[in-house]
Motif scaffolding. Structure first.
Motif, mmCIF file in Angstrom:
data_model
loop_
_atom_site.group_PDB
_atom_site.id
_atom_site.type_symbol
_atom_site.label_atom_id
_atom_site.label_comp_id
_atom_site.label_asym_id
_atom_site.label_seq_id
_atom_site.Cartn_x
_atom_site.Cartn_y
_atom_site.Cartn_z
ATOM 1 N N PRO A 97 5.159 -4.419 -7.494
ATOM 2 C CA PRO A 97 6.085 -4.156 -7.031
ATOM 3 C C PRO A 97 7.060 -3.825 -8.280
ATOM 4 C CG PRO A 97 6.252 -6.319 -7.255
ATOM 5 C CD PRO A 97 5.229 -6.125 -7.142
ATOM 6 N N ASP A 105 0.266 -10.483 -3.785
ATOM 7 C CA ASP A 105 1.911 -10.034 -4.774
ATOM 8 C C ASP A 105 1.805 -11.622 -5.448
ATOM 9 O OD1 ASP A 105 2.237 -8.391 -3.233
ATOM 10 O OD2 ASP A 105 4.063 -10.147 -1.305
ATOM 11 N N ILE A 146 11.236 -5.350 -7.757
ATOM 12 C CA ILE A 146 11.722 -3.916 -7.907
ATOM 13 C C ILE A 146 12.727 -3.608 -8.242
ATOM 14 C CG2 ILE A 146 12.087 -2.780 -5.943
ATOM 15 C CD1 ILE A 146 10.760 -4.289 -4.644
ATOM 16 N N ASN A 148 6.774 0.139 -0.749
ATOM 17 C CA ASN A 148 6.148 -1.007 0.287
ATOM 18 C C ASN A 148 5.919 -0.758 1.173
ATOM 19 O OD1 ASN A 148 6.838 -4.194 1.412
ATOM 20 N ND2 ASN A 148 6.698 -4.438 -1.071
ATOM 21 N N GLN A 173 7.065 0.013 -7.644
ATOM 22 C CA GLN A 173 7.603 -0.007 -6.313
ATOM 23 C C GLN A 173 9.180 0.293 -6.614
ATOM 24 O OE1 GLN A 173 6.632 -2.125 -2.819
ATOM 25 N NE2 GLN A 173 4.710 -1.931 -3.441
#
Length: 329
Positions: A281, A259, A51, A122, A284
């Motif tokens: 991610p 993930d 992220i 998320n 994200q």
């Protein structure tokens, strides 16, 4: 809090902002805009580090001043930090939805009244978004969980059948957060599999080894368990250590979850992981910053982006190993 000033990656995987006009003074189009982004976990954590890279690249591409907040996956801490950040009055906040609608809504309304734009990432908070007009970047959690369950049954074949036992771990007390594990549980249950819902141990979201005593006790009490569903990439990364601690070989208990990351690639390579659902991610981190800049500078509506990207399996994981090593997948 970590100030992002330079890009960690050589080139963005998204060129969404590439066509945006530069400011007349020659700066980036979102220069001077202050954004605070919640990374979720601990600084350097395997999942939230991806992220961070997305957010860093978005800061470099847009020129926004982006600060990162780390919360160690502690939901109460997230709320305390959010209250403090609102008091600091940035122009935009990208917030993890883990604390849930009820906990976030009063602060979200306070931010809206102060003119602070918010995006969520998320974990979705649909009630908050409906009342404040914010956007969401992340997977549709329940649907992603169900899809993982269906793919798990396909990958398992005759290794998993009605009457078998499985363990699925989650933060079951958090209705918003647990949606994807609930989707997995529902599919397995519908297939006739007995599912043991194992509560995450206190602090284990940040340090998975804190789960070992409870997991060990559960496996000793249920030696016929054929499958464990893990709630995230760091958990899948820990699967080899968990199984070695209880004397299980890679083929004894299937591991599935959510993930990617370098640790998950290693677990695949060692044969411990069967399939994982990727929620990207990196996006994200990138997309909430981009959307906040677009809202603040161009008065555009917030983005809503489903980052669920399908599955990575033992047959396909080598295709993304390099990207995992680069911290993008």
């Amino acid at each position: 809090m970590h100030r992002l000033t330079t890009a960690l990656l050589g080139a963005s995987v998204l060129a969404v902002a590439a066509g945006a006009a530069l400011a007349q003074d020659g700066g980036k189009w979102c220069s001077g805009v202050n954004i605070t982004l919640f990374s979720g976990g601990p600084a350097g954590g395997a999942f939230n580090a991806i992220i961070d890279r997305g957010a860093t690249q978005a800061a470099a591409d847009t020129g926004a001043n982006v600060s990162i907040i780390y919360s160690d996956w502690d939901f109460d801490k997230m709320i305390t930090q959010l209250r403090d950040v609102i008091g600091q009055a940035p122009q935009g906040i990208a917030m993890m939805g883990h604390p849930g609608d009820a906990a976030i809504l009063p602060l979200a309304e306070q931010a809206a009244a102060a003119g602070i734009k918010m995006m969520y990432m998320n974990v979705d908070v649909p009630e908050v978004r409906a009342k404040t007009g914010a956007g969401y970047v992340g997977a549709k959690l329940y649907e992603q969980g169900r899809a993982l369950g269906e793919e798990t049954l396909r990958q398992a074949g005759d290794r998993l059948k009605a009457g078998d036992k499985a363990i699925v771990m989650s933060r079951w007390e958090s209705e918003n957060r647990a949606q994807r594990e609930l989707g997995l549980v529902d599919v397995l249950t519908e297939a006739g599999i007995e599912v043991i819902r194992l509560q995450e141990a206190e602090g284990a979201s940040a340090d998975q080894m804190l789960q070992l005593p409870t997991l060990t006790a559960t496996l000793l009490s249920n030696p016929e368990v054929k499958l464990i569903g893990y709630p995230g990439g760091p958990w899948l990364s820990a699967a080899p250590a968990f199984m070695q601690a209880v004397g299980k070989a890679p083929e004894d208990i299937m591991a599935v979850g959510f993930d990617l990351g370098q640790g998950v690639m290693t677990a695949f390579d060692q044969g411990y992981v069967t399939v994982t659902a990727d929620q990207q991610p990196y996006l994200q981190g990138y997309m909430p910053v981009l959307s906040l800049c677009q809202q603040i500078v161009y008065k555009l509506a917030p983005l809503n982006v489903d980052t669920g990207a399908g599955f990575v399996t033992r047959e396909t994981y080598k295709d993304v190993v390099t990207l995992a090593e680069e911290g993008i997948r």
